[in-house]
Design a protein around this motif. Structure first.
Motif, PDB file in Angstrom:
ATOM      1  N   GLY A  62       0.823  -1.206   0.000  1.00 50.34           N
ATOM      2  CA  GLY A  62       0.000   0.000   0.000  1.00 50.34           C
ATOM      3  C   GLY A  62       0.850   1.245   0.000  1.00 50.34           C
ATOM      4  O   GLY A  62       2.071   1.191   0.182  1.00 50.34           O
ATOM      5  N   PHE A  63       0.176   2.345  -0.237  1.00 52.97           N
ATOM      6  CA  PHE A  63       0.884   3.626  -0.209  1.00 52.97           C
ATOM      7  C   PHE A  63      -0.027   4.702   0.347  1.00 52.97           C
ATOM      8  O   PHE A  63      -1.249   4.583   0.350  1.00 52.97           O
ATOM      9  CB  PHE A  63       1.394   4.013  -1.606  1.00 52.97           C
ATOM     10  N   ALA A  64       0.613   5.746   0.845  1.00 53.58           N
ATOM     11  CA  ALA A  64      -0.095   6.944   1.292  1.00 53.58           C
ATOM     12  C   ALA A  64       0.671   8.130   0.718  1.00 53.58           C
ATOM     13  O   ALA A  64       1.902   8.187   0.823  1.00 53.58           O
ATOM     14  CB  ALA A  64      -0.124   7.026   2.811  1.00 53.58           C
ATOM     15  N   PRO A  65      -0.023   9.066   0.087  1.00 48.94           N
ATOM     16  CA  PRO A  65       0.696  10.200  -0.517  1.00 48.94           C
ATOM     17  C   PRO A  65       1.267  11.134   0.543  1.00 48.94           C
ATOM     18  O   PRO A  65       0.699  11.272   1.627  1.00 48.94           O
ATOM     19  CB  PRO A  65      -0.391  10.906  -1.341  1.00 48.94           C
ATOM     20  N   ASN A  66       2.389  11.735   0.229  1.00 48.25           N
ATOM     21  CA  ASN A  66       2.924  12.804   1.055  1.00 48.25           C
ATOM     22  C   ASN A  66       2.182  14.075   0.661  1.00 48.25           C
ATOM     23  O   ASN A  66       2.365  14.586  -0.440  1.00 48.25           O
ATOM     24  CB  ASN A  66       4.433  12.954   0.811  1.00 48.25           C
ATOM     25  N   THR A  67       1.339  14.580   1.540  1.00 44.92           N
ATOM     26  CA  THR A  67       0.481  15.714   1.171  1.00 44.92           C
ATOM     27  C   THR A  67       1.281  16.999   0.965  1.00 44.92           C
ATOM     28  O   THR A  67       0.779  17.936   0.355  1.00 44.92           O
ATOM     29  CB  THR A  67      -0.587  15.946   2.247  1.00 44.92           C
ATOM     30  N   ALA A  73       5.620   9.298  -2.050  1.00 46.68           N
ATOM     31  CA  ALA A  73       4.627   8.447  -1.394  1.00 46.68           C
ATOM     32  C   ALA A  73       5.298   7.610  -0.315  1.00 46.68           C
ATOM     33  O   ALA A  73       6.470   7.228  -0.442  1.00 46.68           O
ATOM     34  CB  ALA A  73       3.960   7.530  -2.413  1.00 46.68           C
ATOM     35  N   TYR A  74       4.545   7.364   0.760  1.00 46.31           N
ATOM     36  CA  TYR A  74       4.968   6.410   1.786  1.00 46.31           C
ATOM     37  C   TYR A  74       4.465   5.040   1.352  1.00 46.31           C
ATOM     38  O   TYR A  74       3.296   4.904   0.983  1.00 46.31           O
ATOM     39  CB  TYR A  74       4.383   6.789   3.141  1.00 46.31           C
ATOM     40  N   VAL A  75       5.335   4.040   1.379  1.00 43.56           N
ATOM     41  CA  VAL A  75       4.950   2.714   0.906  1.00 43.56           C
ATOM     42  C   VAL A  75       5.187   1.692   2.006  1.00 43.56           C
ATOM     43  O   VAL A  75       5.986   1.911   2.925  1.00 43.56           O
ATOM     44  CB  VAL A  75       5.738   2.323  -0.366  1.00 43.56           C
ATOM     45  N   PHE A 101      10.160   7.503  -2.796  1.00 47.10           N
ATOM     46  CA  PHE A 101       9.323   6.688  -1.922  1.00 47.10           C
ATOM     47  C   PHE A 101       9.974   6.626  -0.540  1.00 47.10           C
ATOM     48  O   PHE A 101      11.205   6.564  -0.433  1.00 47.10           O
ATOM     49  CB  PHE A 101       9.180   5.274  -2.475  1.00 47.10           C
ATOM     50  N   VAL A 102       9.143   6.614   0.473  1.00 42.06           N
ATOM     51  CA  VAL A 102       9.633   6.510   1.852  1.00 42.06           C
ATOM     52  C   VAL A 102       8.981   5.307   2.508  1.00 42.06           C
ATOM     53  O   VAL A 102       7.772   5.093   2.346  1.00 42.06           O
ATOM     54  CB  VAL A 102       9.298   7.788   2.650  1.00 42.06           C
ATOM     55  N   ALA A 103       9.773   4.532   3.225  1.00 43.41           N
ATOM     56  CA  ALA A 103       9.236   3.393   3.973  1.00 43.41           C
ATOM     57  C   ALA A 103       9.734   3.470   5.405  1.00 43.41           C
ATOM     58  O   ALA A 103      10.908   3.778   5.639  1.00 43.41           O
ATOM     59  CB  ALA A 103       9.675   2.084   3.334  1.00 43.41           C
ATOM     60  N   MET A 104       8.842   3.236   6.347  1.00 44.21           N
ATOM     61  CA  MET A 104       9.204   3.199   7.763  1.00 44.21           C
ATOM     62  C   MET A 104       8.878   1.810   8.289  1.00 44.21           C
ATOM     63  O   MET A 104       7.708   1.411   8.318  1.00 44.21           O
ATOM     64  CB  MET A 104       8.457   4.280   8.536  1.00 44.21           C
ATOM     65  N   VAL A 105       9.930   1.085   8.685  1.00 41.51           N
ATOM     66  CA  VAL A 105       9.792  -0.329   9.005  1.00 41.51           C
ATOM     67  C   VAL A 105      10.293  -0.584  10.419  1.00 41.51           C
ATOM     68  O   VAL A 105      11.400  -0.158  10.776  1.00 41.51           O
ATOM     69  CB  VAL A 105      10.638  -1.177   8.024  1.00 41.51           C
ATOM     70  N   PRO A 106       9.503  -1.264  11.248  1.00 37.40           N
ATOM     71  CA  PRO A 106       9.987  -1.602  12.593  1.00 37.40           C
ATOM     72  C   PRO A 106      11.302  -2.375  12.533  1.00 37.40           C
ATOM     73  O   PRO A 106      11.461  -3.278  11.704  1.00 37.40           O
ATOM     74  CB  PRO A 106       8.853  -2.459  13.175  1.00 37.40           C
TER      75      PRO A 106
END
Lengths: 149, 151
Positions: A62-67, A73-75, A101-106
């Protein structure tokens, strides 16, 4: 040229059901936690993020746009398999004209971002609380020209 | 310095010539004359805490997460006087009043914010995100700065 995996778009109810079926693999997906958050909260969070989710077999991406920056986009992905993520990045690059693209992963969770050309750009210390302990979050960044298959 | 809750008469403090979502939202000298000022909405849901620094501006704890005990902070000020004291107050309010464990926010290096003041109250640069916001017709880098409470 690598064949691109096909993605199936999920509506909100389907997306929540799929995330919950992924169990622990979906914890931290776009900042969500289907283990501790109920359906209505997940729906509100997805709406707030303007997130769009897709399934590829048993994987949810999934993705969420960077407003603040429509070309970013965050993916996220629930699997360490790089192919579903590559398909998502191809879609975002071609149809949303995303360039980064940016991803933030535990931390400690096996992920596919390095395999898809992402570079780790930072660590958010004690960003999450899970399993009775603080957990860091790793920040990855990818660029369209280096992440596509 | 004390932070207090938002009142309807504080509406003028919620708009100004700073970048949206900025941890250190200070007035930009070359703000385009035709651009609308950046505005934050009055508090409408429990996912945010909007505080007022009387005469200075606002401090907004947003993306409040009570499970992970963290928040992203945005500050919008109409002047720079007393910024060091305000930052100490922001951290103390977050950790002691809201009982958060972590506070973070966006910093845009291109607008040359006084990051030394952030470091003085414990903030550290945690990540650098390329092309994360838009300014002067082009994407520019942004950084995530955060501070963690040490119990």
């Amino acid at each position: 040229m690598t064949e691109i995996l096909s993605l199936q778009r999920l509506d909100t109810d389907m997306a929540i059901a799929e995330l919950k079926s992924c169990g622990g693999a979906a914890r931290g997906f776009l900042g969500l936690d289907p283990v501790t958050q109920n359906d209505s909260l997940l729906a509100a969070e997805l709406k707030s993020l303007q997130a769009q989710l897709f399934s590829a077999g048993e994987t949810v991406v999934g993705f969420a746009p960077n407003t603040d920056q429509p070309r970013q986009a965050y993916v996220a992905s629930t699997s360490a398999d790089p192919e579903p993520l590559r398909a998502l990045l191809e879609f975002l690059t071609t149809y949303q004209r995303c360039t980064t693209f940016v991803a933030m992963v535990p931390d400690g969770v096996e992920n596919c971002f390095a395999d898809c050309g992402f570079e780790q750009v930072g660590v958010l210390p004690r960003h999450r609380w899970q399993n009775y302990d603080w957990q860091d979050v790793l920040v990855y960044v990818g660029r369209a020209d280096s992440c596509r298959s | 310095m004390r932070l207090r809750g938002y009142r309807g008469s504080d509406a003028d403090l919620l708009a100004g010539p700073w970048l949206p979502g900025e941890l250190l939202g200070l007035p930009l000298a070359d703000w385009p004359p035709l651009a609308a000022p950046t505005t934050v909405p009055p508090p409408a849901d429990p996912g945010q805490e909007l505080c007022i620094a009387p005469g200075l501006g606002f401090v907004r704890y947003t993306e409040l997460d009570w499970v992970h005990r963290r928040a992203r902070v945005e500050i919008g000020l109409h002047g720079v006087d007393g910024l060091d004291v305000l930052l100490k107050t922001v951290v103390a309010h977050g950790f002691l009043t809201l009982n958060l464990s972590r506070i973070h926010g966006w910093v845009t290096p291109l607008v040359d914010p006084p990051i030394g003041l952030l470091a003085d109250v414990g903030f550290q640069r945690e990540a650098v995100l390329p092309e994360a916001t838009w300014l002067d017709g082009r994407p520019i880098d942004r950084e995530i700065w955060g501070v963690v409470r040490n119990d």
